[in-house]
Write a protein that holds these residues in place. Structure first.
Motif, PDB file in Angstrom:
ATOM      1  N   ASP A   1       0.855  -1.188   0.000  1.00 32.37           N
ATOM      2  CA  ASP A   1       0.000   0.000   0.000  1.00 32.37           C
ATOM      3  C   ASP A   1       0.890   1.238   0.000  1.00 32.37           C
ATOM      4  O   ASP A   1       2.116   1.143  -0.085  1.00 32.37           O
ATOM      5  N   THR A   2       0.271   2.394   0.104  1.00 29.72           N
ATOM      6  CA  THR A   2       1.022   3.640  -0.031  1.00 29.72           C
ATOM      7  C   THR A   2       2.045   3.829   1.080  1.00 29.72           C
ATOM      8  O   THR A   2       3.020   4.556   0.889  1.00 29.72           O
ATOM      9  N   HIS A   3       1.844   3.187   2.231  1.00 29.48           N
ATOM     10  CA  HIS A   3       2.843   3.294   3.304  1.00 29.48           C
ATOM     11  C   HIS A   3       4.200   2.760   2.851  1.00 29.48           C
ATOM     12  O   HIS A   3       5.246   3.220   3.304  1.00 29.48           O
ATOM     13  N   ASP A   4       4.181   1.771   1.952  1.00 26.44           N
ATOM     14  CA  ASP A   4       5.426   1.147   1.501  1.00 26.44           C
ATOM     15  C   ASP A   4       6.203   2.024   0.525  1.00 26.44           C
ATOM     16  O   ASP A   4       7.331   1.683   0.164  1.00 26.44           O
ATOM     17  N   LEU A   5       5.599   3.121   0.086  1.00 21.22           N
ATOM     18  CA  LEU A   5       6.282   3.990  -0.859  1.00 21.22           C
ATOM     19  C   LEU A   5       7.402   4.806  -0.207  1.00 21.22           C
ATOM     20  O   LEU A   5       8.242   5.365  -0.898  1.00 21.22           O
ATOM     21  N   VAL A   6       7.400   4.864   1.124  1.00 19.14           N
ATOM     22  CA  VAL A   6       8.474   5.570   1.828  1.00 19.14           C
ATOM     23  C   VAL A   6       9.766   4.774   1.673  1.00 19.14           C
ATOM     24  O   VAL A   6       9.784   3.550   1.851  1.00 19.14           O
ATOM     25  N   ASP A   7      10.860   5.449   1.337  1.00 17.14           N
ATOM     26  CA  ASP A   7      12.108   4.726   1.135  1.00 17.14           C
ATOM     27  C   ASP A   7      12.583   4.113   2.444  1.00 17.14           C
ATOM     28  O   ASP A   7      12.258   4.582   3.541  1.00 17.14           O
ATOM     29  N   THR A   8      13.372   3.036   2.339  1.00 19.91           N
ATOM     30  CA  THR A   8      13.731   2.238   3.514  1.00 19.91           C
ATOM     31  C   THR A   8      14.450   3.029   4.605  1.00 19.91           C
ATOM     32  O   THR A   8      14.080   2.930   5.786  1.00 19.91           O
ATOM     33  N   PRO A   9      15.492   3.830   4.306  1.00 20.47           N
ATOM     34  CA  PRO A   9      16.141   4.580   5.389  1.00 20.47           C
ATOM     35  C   PRO A   9      15.182   5.497   6.138  1.00 20.47           C
ATOM     36  O   PRO A   9      15.222   5.583   7.369  1.00 20.47           O
TER      37      PRO A   9
END
Length: 404
Positions: free
Chosen positions: A138-146
């Motif tokens: 979902d859109t929460h996963d669009l944040v880059d990992t760091p």
């Protein structure tokens, strides 16, 4: 925080389902869980599918988290990327997890909505990928990992209760338990099982059956646990005022083990009927369970204080595997004033913020107050009844109710 099967294996009270008198509720709750487990993992429909009244156009897309294992050799990643491009798949993020002669490539992908997960796995297999795993994102996963990891560390630094949630968000769908044990300080990694020393005592056991943990994930989990250990116990002390119908103000705040004495005093003022509706068993067992309920390792607790400073109500949000239990206790003299409903709305908002998929409440079928409070949330509800025990499950939406 534990799932039922894990609690039975360890014989340890790690969640609401572990208390002896709670076992009678499992039959009712299993009906809901059985439906959930029949849904193929990683192939759940998107929240914005045609079932929501929207037609899928050729331009419609879906987000997927995907892992595949390739040989560690020149050109292996290029072949995978080329295969995805040929399938009109857009790579949004990529992480690599080296494993000696192999590498686990983890992608966040935007695919055509019509592309089925088995077709996506076939594309990767033909490019040399193996052990492929897919899950709706979902859109929460669009944040880059760091950025995501730093955000999790910040939340964990502010609140002891955030560690289990931070680990689950970091590692994906998994079951987390706090159990007695003596794990080495560095922890252990055993395929789909992580064991980490719990700064609160015992050990934290993390299980993820669908895909093994990588050394990189193990190192990240270790770092979060070490941060928690260095900072010690901490509970946010923000307070909110709640005005009752008669005009008096009470205070709602977070609670922890430091409130044990006040909670025991409230128990002593409650009738046997009130305690029986809350704990579903012998009243004498309720006092022994309070310390567990107040521990931030197993969830979050909200307390309501009267103008005189007495604790008059408790609301518990207990982590239970993929699901979350909400439980309320309001002292007899303070019932039917809107306190329970106010607590429940706040607990549901906290569960939604933690990205829980649902919240369930276990009560007697005759407890009309709890049923009314669940209905008042305005969320889709599922009811299961077994031998007088009622389990009401609220499916959380992206816009779960905020406190009023």
């Amino acid at each position: 925080m534990a799932d039922d099967s894990a609690a039975k294996k360890t014989g340890t009270a790690t969640g609401a389902s572990a208390r002896p008198w709670h076992r009678a509720t499992l039959a009712a709750r299993n009906g809901w869980q059985a439906w959930r487990t029949r849904q193929p993992y990683g192939e759940r429909p998107s929240r914005s599918t045609a079932s929501d009244g929207e037609s899928c156009s050729q331009d419609a897309t879906a987000l997927w988290r995907v892992r595949t294992t390739v040989r560690e050799e020149p050109g292996s990643l290029a072949r995978v990327c080329s295969a995805l491009a040929a399938g009109r798949v857009d790579i949004l993020t990529l992480q690599t997890h080296p494993l000696g002669d192999r590498t686990v490539d983890e992608f966040l992908l935007r695919t055509p909505a019509a592309l089925e997960p088995h077709e996506l796995a076939r594309l990767l297999s033909e490019a040399g990928g193996s052990e492929t795993w897919t899950e709706r994102a979902d859109t929460h996963d669009l944040v880059d990992t760091p950025t995501r990891v730093l955000g999790l560390a910040t939340r964990a630094a502010l609140d002891t209760a955030e560690l289990p949630l931070a680990l689950r968000t970091l590692l994906g769908r998994c079951t987390i338990r706090s159990v007695p044990g003596d794990t080495p300080a560095e922890g252990t990694l055993e395929g789909t099982l992580l064991r980490l020393p719990d700064p609160a005592g015992g050990e934290i056991v993390v299980e993820r059956h669908h895909v093994p943990f990588t050394p990189t994930e193990f190192a990240r989990a270790q770092a979060l646990v070490e941060l928690d250990a260095r900072l010690g116990r901490r509970t946010p002390r923000e307070q909110q005022a709640l005005t009752l119908p008669e005009g008096r103000d009470v205070t709602i705040r977070r609670a922890d083990e430091g409130d044990l004495e006040a909670a025991l005093a409230m128990h002593a003022r409650c009738s046997k009927e009130t305690l029986g509706r809350r704990y579903h068993g012998p009243v004498k067992d309720a006092d022994r369970y309070l310390r567990h309920l107040l521990s931030p390792r197993f969830g979050r607790t909200l307390a309501v204080e009267s103008p005189a400073g007495e604790l008059v109500a408790l609301g518990h949000l207990l982590w239970d595997g993929d699901e979350t239990e909400a439980a309320l206790l309001v002292e007899d003299a303070w019932q039917r004033r809107g306190i329970g409903s106010a607590l429940l709305r706040r607990l549901v908002a906290m569960a939604s913020e933690a990205r829980c998929e649902s919240v369930y409440a276990v009560t007697h079928s005759s407890n009309t107050g709890m049923v009314a409070a669940m209905r008042g949330l305005g969320l889709p509800l599922d009811y299961q009844v077994e031998e007088g025990t009622l389990v009401v499950t609220a499916a959380l939406t992206p816009a779960a109710m905020a406190p009023r």
